[in-house]
Design a protein around this motif. Structure first.
Motif, short mmCIF file in Angstrom:
data_model
loop_
_atom_site.label_atom_id
_atom_site.label_comp_id
_atom_site.label_asym_id
_atom_site.label_seq_id
_atom_site.Cartn_x
_atom_site.Cartn_y
_atom_site.Cartn_z
N ALA A 55 0.79 -1.23 0.00
CA ALA A 55 0.00 0.00 0.00
C ALA A 55 0.82 1.29 0.00
O ALA A 55 0.37 2.30 -0.53
CB ALA A 55 -0.93 0.01 1.21
N ALA A 56 2.02 1.28 0.60
CA ALA A 56 2.80 2.51 0.74
C ALA A 56 4.28 2.16 0.81
O ALA A 56 4.65 1.05 1.20
CB ALA A 56 2.37 3.27 1.99
N LEU A 69 14.81 11.67 3.11
CA LEU A 69 13.66 10.82 2.86
C LEU A 69 13.18 11.09 1.44
O LEU A 69 13.06 12.24 1.03
CB LEU A 69 12.54 11.12 3.85
N GLU A 70 12.92 10.01 0.71
CA GLU A 70 12.58 10.14 -0.70
C GLU A 70 11.50 9.13 -1.10
O GLU A 70 11.28 8.14 -0.42
CB GLU A 70 13.81 9.86 -1.57
N ARG A 71 10.86 9.41 -2.23
CA ARG A 71 9.92 8.49 -2.89
C ARG A 71 8.82 8.00 -1.95
O ARG A 71 8.40 6.85 -2.00
CB ARG A 71 10.65 7.31 -3.51
N ILE A 72 8.35 8.89 -1.11
CA ILE A 72 7.30 8.55 -0.15
C ILE A 72 5.96 8.62 -0.87
O ILE A 72 5.61 9.64 -1.45
CB ILE A 72 7.32 9.54 1.03
N CYS A 73 5.22 7.51 -0.84
CA CYS A 73 3.92 7.53 -1.50
C CYS A 73 3.00 6.45 -0.95
O CYS A 73 3.45 5.44 -0.42
CB CYS A 73 4.06 7.39 -3.01
N VAL A 74 1.71 6.72 -1.09
CA VAL A 74 0.64 5.81 -0.68
C VAL A 74 -0.30 5.65 -1.86
O VAL A 74 -0.72 6.64 -2.46
CB VAL A 74 -0.13 6.37 0.54
#
Length: 146
Positions: A55-56, A69-74
């Protein structure tokens, strides 16, 4: 939530990033994936599942005394369940003992309030990254024990 240690888990993370950044937001695939997208790249990647489904995700890498912190997504269908906050906390925890004094991220402007609620502050003007407005945001480690 788990640190990614297998290629299969990393592939799940890549699929989430494809859904969010490439399909939903229109980022070209050539810009989304880079040299840090390997298990041996020096980055730590995390994967969050929800009811057993990927999911994330996000990744973090150390740059001198900073943790970026990088490429954070949900995934869209899993938003609103607090998964983004859990990803941030996990990324911070993964790198906290690596002699860093602050966390850094490039936040999309629509998410500034989300990151501010987690202790991050804006320290740049708006800039365009991968065709999307962003700002640089920072959180000092002394404030990271939320």
């Amino acid at each position: 939530m788990a640190r990614i240690t297998t290629q299969k888990a990393l592939d799940h993370a890549f699929n989430i990033r494809r859904d969010v950044f490439i399909i939903e937001q229109g980022v070209p695939e050539t810009l989304e994936f880079d040299a840090f997208d390997r298990l041996d790249s020096g980055c730590e990647h995390v994967l969050m599942t929800y009811n057993g489904s990927p999911a994330a995700t996000g990744r973090v890498r150390k740059i001198d005394t900073c943790a970026k912190l990088e490429r954070i997504c949900v995934r869209k269908s899993y938003r609103g369940f607090g998964l983004g906050k859990q990803v941030i906390h996990q990324l911070e925890a993964v790198i906290k003992n690596e002699h860093v004094d602050h966390y850094l991220l490039h936040g999309q402007t629509h998410a500034i309030g989300f990151y501010e609620s987690l202790g991050y502050t804006v320290f740049s003007d708006v800039f365009i990254e991968d065709g999307i407005p962003h700002v640089k945001m920072k959180k000092n480690l002394s404030h990271a024990d939320n």
